[in-house]
Design a protein around this motif. Structure first.
Motif, PDB file in Angstrom:
ATOM      1  N   UNK A  75       0.812  -1.217   0.000  1.00  0.00           N
ATOM      2  CA  UNK A  75       0.000   0.000   0.000  1.00  0.00           C
ATOM      3  C   UNK A  75       0.849   1.272   0.000  1.00  0.00           C
ATOM      4  N   UNK A  76       2.066   1.210   0.494  1.00  0.00           N
ATOM      5  CA  UNK A  76       2.932   2.400   0.457  1.00  0.00           C
ATOM      6  C   UNK A  76       3.330   2.743  -0.979  1.00  0.00           C
ATOM      7  N   UNK A  77       3.595   1.736  -1.781  1.00  0.00           N
ATOM      8  CA  UNK A  77       3.961   1.992  -3.172  1.00  0.00           C
ATOM      9  C   UNK A  77       2.811   2.647  -3.935  1.00  0.00           C
ATOM     10  N   UNK A  78       1.594   2.297  -3.572  1.00  0.00           N
ATOM     11  CA  UNK A  78       0.429   2.846  -4.267  1.00  0.00           C
ATOM     12  C   UNK A  78       0.257   4.341  -4.008  1.00  0.00           C
ATOM     13  N   UNK A  79       0.702   4.825  -2.848  1.00  0.00           N
ATOM     14  CA  UNK A  79       0.500   6.242  -2.520  1.00  0.00           C
ATOM     15  C   UNK A  79       1.745   7.101  -2.724  1.00  0.00           C
ATOM     16  N   UNK A  80       2.908   6.495  -2.854  1.00  0.00           N
ATOM     17  CA  UNK A  80       4.170   7.247  -2.826  1.00  0.00           C
ATOM     18  C   UNK A  80       4.374   8.138  -4.041  1.00  0.00           C
ATOM     19  N   UNK A  81       4.619   9.416  -3.771  1.00  0.00           N
ATOM     20  CA  UNK A  81       5.082  10.355  -4.790  1.00  0.00           C
ATOM     21  C   UNK A  81       6.603  10.480  -4.725  1.00  0.00           C
ATOM     22  N   UNK A  82       7.180  10.064  -3.602  1.00  0.00           N
ATOM     23  CA  UNK A  82       8.619  10.112  -3.397  1.00  0.00           C
ATOM     24  C   UNK A  82       8.987   9.288  -2.176  1.00  0.00           C
ATOM     25  N   UNK A  83      10.287   9.024  -2.043  1.00  0.00           N
ATOM     26  CA  UNK A  83      10.772   8.198  -0.932  1.00  0.00           C
ATOM     27  C   UNK A  83      11.981   8.857  -0.279  1.00  0.00           C
ATOM     28  N   UNK A  84      12.096   8.639   1.029  1.00  0.00           N
ATOM     29  CA  UNK A  84      13.319   8.936   1.771  1.00  0.00           C
ATOM     30  C   UNK A  84      13.806   7.610   2.334  1.00  0.00           C
ATOM     31  N   UNK A  85      14.999   7.179   1.911  1.00  0.00           N
ATOM     32  CA  UNK A  85      15.597   5.952   2.414  1.00  0.00           C
ATOM     33  C   UNK A  85      16.600   6.336   3.500  1.00  0.00           C
ATOM     34  N   UNK A  86      16.498   5.689   4.660  1.00  0.00           N
ATOM     35  CA  UNK A  86      17.329   6.053   5.807  1.00  0.00           C
ATOM     36  C   UNK A  86      18.154   4.852   6.248  1.00  0.00           C
ATOM     37  N   UNK A  87      19.445   5.099   6.486  1.00  0.00           N
ATOM     38  CA  UNK A  87      20.306   4.098   7.120  1.00  0.00           C
ATOM     39  C   UNK A  87      21.090   4.798   8.210  1.00  0.00           C
ATOM     40  N   UNK A  88      21.720   4.014   9.056  1.00  0.00           N
ATOM     41  CA  UNK A  88      22.534   4.559  10.142  1.00  0.00           C
ATOM     42  C   UNK A  88      23.997   4.298   9.832  1.00  0.00           C
ATOM     43  N   UNK A  89      24.833   5.314   9.987  1.00  0.00           N
ATOM     44  CA  UNK A  89      26.256   5.150   9.652  1.00  0.00           C
ATOM     45  C   UNK A  89      26.960   4.156  10.566  1.00  0.00           C
ATOM     46  N   UNK A  90      26.331   3.823  11.704  1.00  0.00           N
ATOM     47  CA  UNK A  90      26.951   2.868  12.625  1.00  0.00           C
ATOM     48  C   UNK A  90      26.308   1.478  12.549  1.00  0.00           C
ATOM     49  N   UNK A 104      12.843  -3.154  -4.421  1.00  0.00           N
ATOM     50  CA  UNK A 104      11.407  -3.262  -4.161  1.00  0.00           C
ATOM     51  C   UNK A 104      10.667  -2.040  -4.719  1.00  0.00           C
ATOM     52  N   UNK A 105      11.229  -0.865  -4.524  1.00  0.00           N
ATOM     53  CA  UNK A 105      10.620   0.367  -5.059  1.00  0.00           C
ATOM     54  C   UNK A 105      10.590   0.305  -6.580  1.00  0.00           C
ATOM     55  N   UNK A 106      11.724  -0.045  -7.190  1.00  0.00           N
ATOM     56  CA  UNK A 106      11.796  -0.112  -8.656  1.00  0.00           C
ATOM     57  C   UNK A 106      10.787  -1.100  -9.225  1.00  0.00           C
ATOM     58  N   UNK A 107      10.593  -2.204  -8.540  1.00  0.00           N
ATOM     59  CA  UNK A 107       9.675  -3.244  -9.011  1.00  0.00           C
ATOM     60  C   UNK A 107       8.208  -2.818  -8.869  1.00  0.00           C
ATOM     61  N   UNK A 108       7.891  -2.034  -7.851  1.00  0.00           N
ATOM     62  CA  UNK A 108       6.493  -1.750  -7.521  1.00  0.00           C
ATOM     63  C   UNK A 108       5.993  -0.352  -7.839  1.00  0.00           C
ATOM     64  N   UNK A 109       6.862   0.548  -8.210  1.00  0.00           N
ATOM     65  CA  UNK A 109       6.387   1.910  -8.445  1.00  0.00           C
ATOM     66  C   UNK A 109       5.589   1.987  -9.746  1.00  0.00           C
ATOM     67  N   UNK A 110       4.489   2.730  -9.688  1.00  0.00           N
ATOM     68  CA  UNK A 110       3.630   2.892 -10.861  1.00  0.00           C
ATOM     69  C   UNK A 110       4.168   3.963 -11.793  1.00  0.00           C
ATOM     70  N   UNK A 111       4.792   4.966 -11.211  1.00  0.00           N
ATOM     71  CA  UNK A 111       5.282   6.100 -11.994  1.00  0.00           C
ATOM     72  C   UNK A 111       6.704   5.815 -12.454  1.00  0.00           C
ATOM     73  N   UNK A 112       7.060   6.379 -13.581  1.00  0.00           N
ATOM     74  CA  UNK A 112       8.406   6.143 -14.108  1.00  0.00           C
ATOM     75  C   UNK A 112       9.481   6.783 -13.252  1.00  0.00           C
TER      76      UNK A 112
END
Length: 190
Positions: A75-90, A104-112
């Motif tokens: 359901x997140x892919x269906x609503x997403x206009x953009x994404x913020x991916x977060x990781x921790x440097x430690x 996963x985003x590339x596979x499921x995003x509807x928009x190019x």
């Protein structure tokens, strides 16, 4: 300000996704409270873009992913206009999870073209606590054609620049029209 853009914030458990949103949007001070995992939450903020316009953004703070759960609920892919991916440097595993999240985003995003940014959080911990090599992180981001910022929740200014950049990319400035300029007024018929 037109429509509200929807941003999905995703990453491993404990990377600071909620703290980033609380600090960036509401300027809430950061306290040393005990970690409590987020199930799901929503934040709304008005962000000034790099062009000086104001955009309304709705942030979906997702529950953290882990080694067993490496994909975002559909359901997140269906609503997403953009994404913020977060990781921790430690936390090297949190960085490695980004590869699966991006696939996963590339596979499921509807928009190019869905804008995605990467935040390497906890940059305030210093080099002694760093396990994610900044060169490797930058190289991976460049290969994926993504922009990466190292941030921490103690310095709010570091958080605002990437969010402004994302808001600017979500609603780009309209291109100039190619119609010839029309002159207004009446012609005299003498």
């Amino acid at each position: 300000m037109g429509r509200t853009s929807r941003i999905v914030v995703v990453g491993a458990k404990g990377t600071g996704k909620t703290s980033i949103l609380e600090r960036a949007i509401y300027a809430n001070p950061i306290t040393n409270k005990q970690y409590a995992p987020t199930l799901e939450d929503t934040y709304v903020g008005i962000v000034e873009t790099e062009r000086g316009t104001r955009e309304k953004l709705r942030f979906y703070d997702t529950g953290g992913l882990d080694a067993r759960n490496r994909t975002l609920p559909q359901h997140y892919h269906a609503v997403a206009d953009g994404y913020i991916l977060v990781y921790s440097i430690n936390d090297n595993i949190s960085f490695q999870l980004l590869t699966d999240i991006k696939k996963d985003i590339d596979k499921n995003k509807d928009k190019k073209d869905v804008p995605i940014i990467i935040l390497g959080n906890k940059s305030d911990l210093g080099e002694d606590n760093r396990v994610v090599d900044p060169g490797s992180a930058e190289k991976w981001a460049a290969n994926e054609r993504l922009r990466l910022w190292e941030v921490n929740v103690h310095n709010r200014n570091l958080l605002l620049e990437p969010i402004m950049n994302l808001a600017s990319r979500l609603n780009p400035q309209p291109s100039k029209t190619s119609f010839p300029q029309l002159t207004m007024g009446r012609k005299n018929k003498d």
